[in-house]
Design a protein around this motif. Structure first.
Motif, PDB file in Angstrom:
ATOM      1  N   ASN A  31      -0.670   4.039  -2.018  1.00  0.00           N
ATOM      2  CA  ASN A  31      -2.056   4.403  -1.713  1.00  0.00           C
ATOM      3  C   ASN A  31      -2.096   5.241  -0.438  1.00  0.00           C
ATOM      4  O   ASN A  31      -1.946   4.707   0.666  1.00  0.00           O
ATOM      5  CB  ASN A  31      -2.904   3.143  -1.535  1.00  0.00           C
ATOM      6  N   PRO A  32      -2.304   6.564  -0.545  1.00  0.00           N
ATOM      7  CA  PRO A  32      -2.278   7.422   0.641  1.00  0.00           C
ATOM      8  C   PRO A  32      -3.439   7.172   1.595  1.00  0.00           C
ATOM      9  O   PRO A  32      -3.403   7.623   2.747  1.00  0.00           O
ATOM     10  CB  PRO A  32      -2.344   8.828   0.052  1.00  0.00           C
ATOM     11  N   ASP A  33      -4.460   6.450   1.147  1.00  0.00           N
ATOM     12  CA  ASP A  33      -5.636   6.212   1.986  1.00  0.00           C
ATOM     13  C   ASP A  33      -5.521   4.953   2.839  1.00  0.00           C
ATOM     14  O   ASP A  33      -6.394   4.693   3.676  1.00  0.00           O
ATOM     15  CB  ASP A  33      -6.891   6.107   1.104  1.00  0.00           C
ATOM     16  N   VAL A  34      -4.464   4.183   2.649  1.00  0.00           N
ATOM     17  CA  VAL A  34      -4.284   2.938   3.398  1.00  0.00           C
ATOM     18  C   VAL A  34      -2.900   2.947   4.037  1.00  0.00           C
ATOM     19  O   VAL A  34      -1.913   3.247   3.370  1.00  0.00           O
ATOM     20  CB  VAL A  34      -4.425   1.701   2.469  1.00  0.00           C
ATOM     21  N   HIS A  68       0.804  -1.233   0.000  1.00  0.00           N
ATOM     22  CA  HIS A  68       0.000   0.000   0.000  1.00  0.00           C
ATOM     23  C   HIS A  68       0.835   1.279   0.000  1.00  0.00           C
ATOM     24  O   HIS A  68       0.309   2.348   0.312  1.00  0.00           O
ATOM     25  CB  HIS A  68      -0.969   0.030   1.195  1.00  0.00           C
TER      26      HIS A  68
END
Length: 279
Positions: free
Chosen positions: A189-192, A186
């Motif tokens: 992926n900045p959201d995870v 991840h």
């Protein structure tokens, strides 16, 4: 089949009498049949969800049929004399054998790479239409050898220079070592939150991932250890811009296969194209 990183395993040992890594013809398994017999027992819906939830990453410690693993071990040992070693201070040390050498001396590997059953199963995981890497790509299928103390590769992504995505299938072949595949999920992926992990891949084990998404490394080998892995690269678009081709070729020549292996093949392909397909 298990996804645990800590399951025990027994390595399949190949006979030392096979020249150039090739057992007698009767012993060579059919790649499509061997793959189909394995993946037919998998819960593919669960594996597809796991692949997606982990940001395009999957580890299985038992994937290849035993007879396929034995064939790969024999091929890897038979190609020891063809290994090209490289050392990049602070980044990598080790050896490799490109698809061009494999085509000449270990055609079973090339046949496994092109297995319709294998590619079809990988397409189920990704949801993408996967294609073979172009014929002049030495990384399309390659063996990587860690045979001396300190052999390793540092943190990196398998960056795709192609216009589309490039997926890496890493197969365990020989593991008489303490080397581990360390990775971080991840990271793109900045959201995870980033998720670290580490596995020691047994012979016949599998790691499959999107090369641009997985940050990973191989930890250093110790004295009198040996680790050999096989990678297959599949793409969603085989086109590459000319300036990216130059960068890719230079990287492959310096860090992996040597200038002769990379550029002699590249020149031969270009000559064949100019001569209407005649090499």
């Amino acid at each position: 089949m298990s996804t645990s990183a800590e399951q025990p395993f027994v390595a399949v040992q190949a006979s030392p009498h096979h020249a150039a890594g090739s057992p007698p013809a009767a012993a060579i398994p059919d790649p499509d049949q061997a793959v189909a017999s394995q993946v037919g027992t998998f819960d593919n819906a669960r594996l597809r969800k796991q692949f997606a939830d982990q940001g395009a990453f999957l580890y299985l410690d038992d994937f290849l049929a035993p007879e396929v693993t034995a064939q790969l071990i024999a091929s890897a040992r038979g190609l020891l004399g063809e290994v090209n070693r490289n050392y990049l201070p602070g980044h990598k040390q080790g050896g490799s054998v490109s698809r061009h050498t494999i085509d000449r001396l270990a055609p079973f590997i090339a046949a496994l790479y092109r297995s319709k059953e294998l590619i079809g199963w990988l397409e189920q995981l990704t949801g993408d239409k996967l294609m073979e890497s172009p014929a002049d790509d030495p990384h399309a299928y390659a063996l990587y050898y860690y045979t001396r103390a300190g052999d390793h590769i540092g943190w990196h992504y398998d960056t795709s220079y192609y216009d589309g995505r490039r997926y890496t299938l890493l197969l365990g072949v020989i593991d008489e070592s303490s080397c581990r595949l360390d990775y971080e999920l991840h990271t793109r992926n900045p959201d995870v939150p980033d998720m670290p992990g580490s596995v020691q891949i047994p012979p016949g084990g599998l790691v499959f991932f999107d090369g641009d998404k997985l940050r990973h490394r191989i930890s250093p080998a110790r004295e009198n250890e040996m680790r050999v892995s096989l990678t297959f690269e599949y793409v969603t678009d085989p086109n590459m811009r000319p300036w990216r081709r130059v960068i890719s070729n230079l990287k492959d020549a310096i860090a992996y296969f040597g200038f002769r292996q990379v550029f002699s093949q590249f020149a031969r392909r270009n000559s064949a194209r100019r001569n209407g397909g005649r090499a």
